[in-house]
Scaffold this motif. Sequence first.
Motif, mmCIF file in Angstrom:
data_model
loop_
_atom_site.group_PDB
_atom_site.id
_atom_site.type_symbol
_atom_site.label_atom_id
_atom_site.label_comp_id
_atom_site.label_asym_id
_atom_site.label_seq_id
_atom_site.Cartn_x
_atom_site.Cartn_y
_atom_site.Cartn_z
ATOM 1 N N SER A 66 36.413 -7.436 3.330
ATOM 2 C CA SER A 66 36.043 -6.295 2.130
ATOM 3 C C SER A 66 37.297 -5.659 1.775
ATOM 4 C CB SER A 66 34.847 -5.575 2.300
ATOM 5 O OG SER A 66 35.150 -4.748 3.607
ATOM 6 N N PRO A 68 40.713 -4.803 0.255
ATOM 7 C CA PRO A 68 41.269 -5.373 -0.912
ATOM 8 C C PRO A 68 42.629 -6.092 -0.661
ATOM 9 C CG PRO A 68 40.760 -2.996 -1.494
ATOM 10 C CD PRO A 68 40.359 -3.209 0.035
ATOM 11 N N PRO A 69 42.737 -7.244 -0.995
ATOM 12 C CA PRO A 69 41.792 -7.862 -1.939
ATOM 13 C C PRO A 69 40.727 -8.676 -1.073
ATOM 14 C CG PRO A 69 43.585 -9.338 -1.829
ATOM 15 C CD PRO A 69 44.029 -8.095 -0.987
ATOM 16 N N ALA A 70 39.322 -8.438 -1.652
ATOM 17 C CA ALA A 70 37.920 -9.064 -1.073
ATOM 18 C C ALA A 70 38.411 -10.736 -0.788
ATOM 19 C CB ALA A 70 36.916 -8.576 -1.617
ATOM 20 N N PRO A 136 40.320 -15.610 -2.235
ATOM 21 C CA PRO A 136 40.322 -14.268 -2.770
ATOM 22 C C PRO A 136 39.158 -14.271 -3.815
ATOM 23 C CG PRO A 136 42.691 -14.901 -2.966
ATOM 24 C CD PRO A 136 41.833 -16.349 -2.224
ATOM 25 N N ALA A 138 37.015 -12.485 -7.095
ATOM 26 C CA ALA A 138 37.474 -11.685 -8.289
ATOM 27 C C ALA A 138 37.017 -10.123 -7.814
ATOM 28 C CB ALA A 138 36.751 -12.041 -9.480
ATOM 29 N N PRO A 139 37.924 -9.203 -8.246
ATOM 30 C CA PRO A 139 37.786 -7.733 -7.960
ATOM 31 C C PRO A 139 36.688 -7.305 -8.565
ATOM 32 C CG PRO A 139 40.028 -8.061 -8.995
ATOM 33 C CD PRO A 139 39.412 -9.414 -9.096
ATOM 34 N N GLU A 140 35.666 -7.911 -9.553
ATOM 35 C CA GLU A 140 34.484 -7.242 -10.110
ATOM 36 C C GLU A 140 33.325 -7.767 -9.132
ATOM 37 O OE1 GLU A 140 35.790 -11.050 -12.714
ATOM 38 O OE2 GLU A 140 36.755 -9.436 -11.768
ATOM 39 N N ALA A 142 33.908 -7.915 -5.706
ATOM 40 C CA ALA A 142 34.325 -7.291 -4.289
ATOM 41 C C ALA A 142 33.176 -6.304 -3.860
ATOM 42 C CB ALA A 142 35.793 -6.368 -4.387
ATOM 43 N N GLU A 143 32.547 -5.584 -4.726
ATOM 44 C CA GLU A 143 31.739 -4.463 -4.239
ATOM 45 C C GLU A 143 30.288 -5.220 -3.793
ATOM 46 O OE1 GLU A 143 29.192 -0.656 -5.939
ATOM 47 O OE2 GLU A 143 30.933 -1.306 -7.012
ATOM 48 N N ASN A 146 30.656 -7.065 -0.407
ATOM 49 C CA ASN A 146 30.497 -6.074 0.583
ATOM 50 C C ASN A 146 29.040 -5.611 0.757
ATOM 51 O OD1 ASN A 146 31.470 -4.163 2.487
ATOM 52 N ND2 ASN A 146 31.261 -2.428 0.952
#
Length: 213
Positions: A66, A68-70, A136, A138-140, A142-143, A146
């Motif tokens: 988790s 960054p980057p996830a 990796p 995508a950042p959107e 990541a939450e 987790n």
Amino acid sequence: MTVKDCDHHHHHHCERRRLYRRIACAIFTVILLISLVIFLIWAILRPSKPRLILQDVTVFGLNVSSVPPAAISTTMQVTISSHNPNSRIGVYYQIMDVYAAYRGQQVTLPTLLPPTYQGHNDVTIWSPFLYGEAVPVAPEFAEALNEDNNVGAMLFNIKINGQVRWKVGSWISGRYRLNANCPAYIKFGDPKNGIAFGPAMKFRFVQGCYVDI
């Protein structure tokens, strides 16, 4: 050579051309009739698409980062069965890739299945291994990744992309694109949800996949 000889020669030349034309027309007519018969058989039989079932997923390793980057690292083996429901049509499976996706994003390398011919009403079993190392996310997502990790459950989609050809008698069709999606909700947080095999966990599903051709 006399004029009569020339006319006689020209007559034989014309007869030969007419014969060639008749032969060419006969061959074309036979090919057209055969194609028409095949088309009618094809239209009457109307092949049904294969029925794919995800039987189980064995997870040998699943690590989520988790920070960054996830990223996701996983090693798994999936068992997929394919049933040809047609009683008069065979299926050729060609260039079939299998991979795992998380929230629509590919997280393992594609594994190529061996080319396979499937006879009438036959069942084929595939058990490919899927690998992904620190892929990796995508950042959107990541939450959400987790949260899934904290809950101890993740929804993977086992996807199959490839090409199939239909076989009717001795005739083989052109290539058709096949896309299959097999949802696999893996609850790794509770050992009771799977069957332990040493460090690996097997999760049984026996559920149908969405198949599009």
